[in-house]
Scaffold this motif. Sequence first.
Motif, PDB file in Angstrom:
ATOM      1  N   HIS A  26      26.205   0.684  -5.158  1.00 19.20           N
ATOM      2  CA  HIS A  26      24.783   0.381  -5.022  1.00 19.20           C
ATOM      3  C   HIS A  26      24.052   1.675  -4.678  1.00 19.20           C
ATOM      4  O   HIS A  26      24.424   2.364  -3.723  1.00 19.20           O
ATOM      5  CB  HIS A  26      24.563  -0.674  -3.935  1.00 19.20           C
ATOM      6  N   LEU A  27      23.024   1.997  -5.440  1.00 19.52           N
ATOM      7  CA  LEU A  27      22.291   3.240  -5.242  1.00 19.52           C
ATOM      8  C   LEU A  27      21.004   2.993  -4.464  1.00 19.52           C
ATOM      9  O   LEU A  27      20.314   1.992  -4.687  1.00 19.52           O
ATOM     10  CB  LEU A  27      21.945   3.893  -6.580  1.00 19.52           C
ATOM     11  N   ILE A  28      20.695   3.932  -3.587  1.00 23.11           N
ATOM     12  CA  ILE A  28      19.395   3.959  -2.911  1.00 23.11           C
ATOM     13  C   ILE A  28      18.830   5.355  -3.133  1.00 23.11           C
ATOM     14  O   ILE A  28      19.404   6.339  -2.674  1.00 23.11           O
ATOM     15  CB  ILE A  28      19.508   3.664  -1.408  1.00 23.11           C
ATOM     16  N   ALA A  29      17.723   5.448  -3.856  1.00 25.83           N
ATOM     17  CA  ALA A  29      17.090   6.733  -4.138  1.00 25.83           C
ATOM     18  C   ALA A  29      15.815   6.846  -3.324  1.00 25.83           C
ATOM     19  O   ALA A  29      14.944   5.973  -3.391  1.00 25.83           O
ATOM     20  CB  ALA A  29      16.780   6.858  -5.628  1.00 25.83           C
ATOM     21  N   ILE A  30      15.702   7.923  -2.554  1.00 22.40           N
ATOM     22  CA  ILE A  30      14.576   8.100  -1.648  1.00 22.40           C
ATOM     23  C   ILE A  30      13.603   9.139  -2.184  1.00 22.40           C
ATOM     24  O   ILE A  30      13.958  10.305  -2.363  1.00 22.40           O
ATOM     25  CB  ILE A  30      15.071   8.498  -0.248  1.00 22.40           C
ATOM     26  N   GLY A  59       5.328   2.009   0.699  1.00 22.94           N
ATOM     27  CA  GLY A  59       4.597   1.895   1.951  1.00 22.94           C
ATOM     28  C   GLY A  59       3.109   1.781   1.677  1.00 22.94           C
ATOM     29  O   GLY A  59       2.551   2.527   0.873  1.00 22.94           O
ATOM     30  N   GLU A  60       2.463   0.865   2.359  1.00 19.35           N
ATOM     31  CA  GLU A  60       1.037   0.626   2.129  1.00 19.35           C
ATOM     32  C   GLU A  60       0.193   1.867   2.409  1.00 19.35           C
ATOM     33  O   GLU A  60      -0.801   2.119   1.729  1.00 19.35           O
ATOM     34  CB  GLU A  60       0.574  -0.524   3.022  1.00 19.35           C
ATOM     35  N   GLU A  61       0.624   2.684   3.389  1.00 15.29           N
ATOM     36  CA  GLU A  61      -0.140   3.869   3.772  1.00 15.29           C
ATOM     37  C   GLU A  61       0.526   5.162   3.302  1.00 15.29           C
ATOM     38  O   GLU A  61       0.253   6.234   3.843  1.00 15.29           O
ATOM     39  CB  GLU A  61      -0.310   3.902   5.308  1.00 15.29           C
ATOM     40  N   ASP A  62       1.373   5.075   2.316  1.00 15.14           N
ATOM     41  CA  ASP A  62       2.082   6.256   1.813  1.00 15.14           C
ATOM     42  C   ASP A  62       1.103   7.182   1.101  1.00 15.14           C
ATOM     43  O   ASP A  62       0.495   6.801   0.093  1.00 15.14           O
ATOM     44  CB  ASP A  62       3.196   5.823   0.851  1.00 15.14           C
ATOM     45  N   ASP A  63       0.947   8.413   1.620  1.00 22.03           N
ATOM     46  CA  ASP A  63       0.030   9.361   1.002  1.00 22.03           C
ATOM     47  C   ASP A  63       0.750  10.397   0.140  1.00 22.03           C
ATOM     48  O   ASP A  63       0.139  11.345  -0.344  1.00 22.03           O
ATOM     49  CB  ASP A  63      -0.818  10.071   2.064  1.00 22.03           C
ATOM     50  N   PRO A 121       3.633  -3.307   4.875  1.00 22.11           N
ATOM     51  CA  PRO A 121       2.290  -3.153   5.448  1.00 22.11           C
ATOM     52  C   PRO A 121       2.253  -2.059   6.515  1.00 22.11           C
ATOM     53  O   PRO A 121       3.124  -1.986   7.392  1.00 22.11           O
ATOM     54  CB  PRO A 121       2.005  -4.531   6.062  1.00 22.11           C
ATOM     55  N   GLY A 122       1.239  -1.207   6.437  1.00 23.66           N
ATOM     56  CA  GLY A 122       1.002  -0.204   7.460  1.00 23.66           C
ATOM     57  C   GLY A 122       1.975   0.949   7.504  1.00 23.66           C
ATOM     58  O   GLY A 122       1.876   1.818   8.378  1.00 23.66           O
ATOM     59  N   ALA A 123       2.928   1.016   6.579  1.00 19.94           N
ATOM     60  CA  ALA A 123       3.971   2.051   6.624  1.00 19.94           C
ATOM     61  C   ALA A 123       3.566   3.275   5.826  1.00 19.94           C
ATOM     62  O   ALA A 123       2.986   3.174   4.747  1.00 19.94           O
ATOM     63  CB  ALA A 123       5.290   1.496   6.090  1.00 19.94           C
ATOM     64  N   GLY A 124       3.889   4.459   6.372  1.00 17.73           N
ATOM     65  CA  GLY A 124       3.697   5.708   5.671  1.00 17.73           C
ATOM     66  C   GLY A 124       4.941   6.102   4.914  1.00 17.73           C
ATOM     67  O   GLY A 124       5.911   5.337   4.828  1.00 17.73           O
ATOM     68  N   HIS A 125       4.945   7.324   4.384  1.00 16.66           N
ATOM     69  CA  HIS A 125       6.050   7.764   3.534  1.00 16.66           C
ATOM     70  C   HIS A 125       7.365   7.839   4.301  1.00 16.66           C
ATOM     71  O   HIS A 125       8.385   7.307   3.854  1.00 16.66           O
ATOM     72  CB  HIS A 125       5.709   9.131   2.939  1.00 16.66           C
ATOM     73  N   TYR A 126       7.355   8.487   5.448  1.00 23.46           N
ATOM     74  CA  TYR A 126       8.598   8.662   6.209  1.00 23.46           C
ATOM     75  C   TYR A 126       9.112   7.336   6.765  1.00 23.46           C
ATOM     76  O   TYR A 126      10.318   7.085   6.808  1.00 23.46           O
ATOM     77  CB  TYR A 126       8.353   9.655   7.347  1.00 23.46           C
ATOM     78  N   GLY A 127       8.193   6.473   7.155  1.00 19.77           N
ATOM     79  CA  GLY A 127       8.591   5.229   7.796  1.00 19.77           C
ATOM     80  C   GLY A 127       9.364   4.273   6.918  1.00 19.77           C
ATOM     81  O   GLY A 127      10.135   3.447   7.417  1.00 19.77           O
TER      82      GLY A 127
END
Length: 425
Positions: free
Chosen positions: A173-177, A348-352, A380-386
């Motif tokens: 199973h792959l997870i690409a970040i 993420g909803e707040e991913d910039d 909801p409310g999550a940024g890129h790192y989160g």
Amino acid sequence: MKSMFTYDLMETARNTNQWLGATARALGSYPAMAAVPTPMTTWLQAWGEVTERTFERMVVKPDWGIPSITGDDGKDHVVQIETLVDHPFCNLIHFNVVDRKPRKRRVLLVAPMSGHYATLCRKTVVSLLPDCEVYVTDWKNARDIPVSCGKFDIEDYTLYCAEFMRHLGPDLHLIAICQPAPLVLAATAFLAQEEPDAQPRSLTLIGGPVDPEANHTEVTDFGNSVTMGQLEQTMIQRVGFKYDGVGRMVYPGLLQLSSFISMNMGTHSKAFTDQIFRVAHGEASEQDRHNVFYDEYLAVMDMPAEFYLSTVERIFKNREVARNAFTIDGVPVDFSKITTVAVKTVEGEEDDISAPGQCRAALDLLTGLPDAKKAWHIEPGAGHYGIFAGGSWRNNIRPLVLGFIDQNAAAPKKATRPASAQAAE
């Protein structure tokens, strides 16, 4: 700027600042200075300590720092890092938990190659280790790779990912970040065409720019506002004599770091000012929140020039993946060939960095994949790192990803030929 002079000039500036910090720290620590009735001595020492640490960390690869984990038996099990595949630009590593039964979930975590080391995903690895056998792509610093090892662009990156999938087998199973999301999708499609039996069971894409035009950010706007010639002239330099990769064309880590910091200059300035105050007041510690974050954030690596330039041109400007027009050695990679690999996108909803919609665009490309094997989630409310290492990942996204893996753990059924075709034979 494509010269060793500019590369060595940046390294000289970094060395000088580290030396100034060390000098200030040593000067402020002299016993005789304590006799001077002024707080400036304390402030000088505090400024020196923070400055020395800051500029020292810029050229040091962080350690994974995962000595052990607690198993189901309540015992602490040592974690050993094993290198399974050693390639010039990347190692495939396995976090082997000693004396623990192998976990059924086998996860390949494809770390981003976007300026930071794979250790940026340390918290992601730690959160997966209790439940999974974890493998990671440990990308190498281009400054340490001799020119004799050749080029490395996004096609090479894609082929590396495909090779790692073959090596680990189909029950994977792959997870690409972030950055690797479009290229891992391309690697999976490549295997679907060339070696269908080597495809993984599932693919989770987290905050990646599959279609940068789906939702604009500063990153996508920058990619569209400059020409390739401007990028090559202003961002690319040759590695200096200090490193094994002398003469290699790279996008230097120190130059990347200046770009990262300039995007949020006010926030970073306040963070370092506050840290100097904490050190002066004796409130800081070796592993406080500031040091833990910036020891990782400041540790940057050089990217091969071919990889950086081909990423901007082919992923952001030409949108080859988004248009289903990606090729490897001139051979088209057709995303509709993915018919059995379950695919989930997380945003993420707040991913910039990779705004919502950029990653989910992957699902629209998979016209040959049943809807039952597609899933998506917006946090909801999550940024890129989160979305891969923060509270949003730990509390909400990680359980969803593990559930998705379990739902698609079984080997896909091979398609049977229609009875009419068999009768015709």
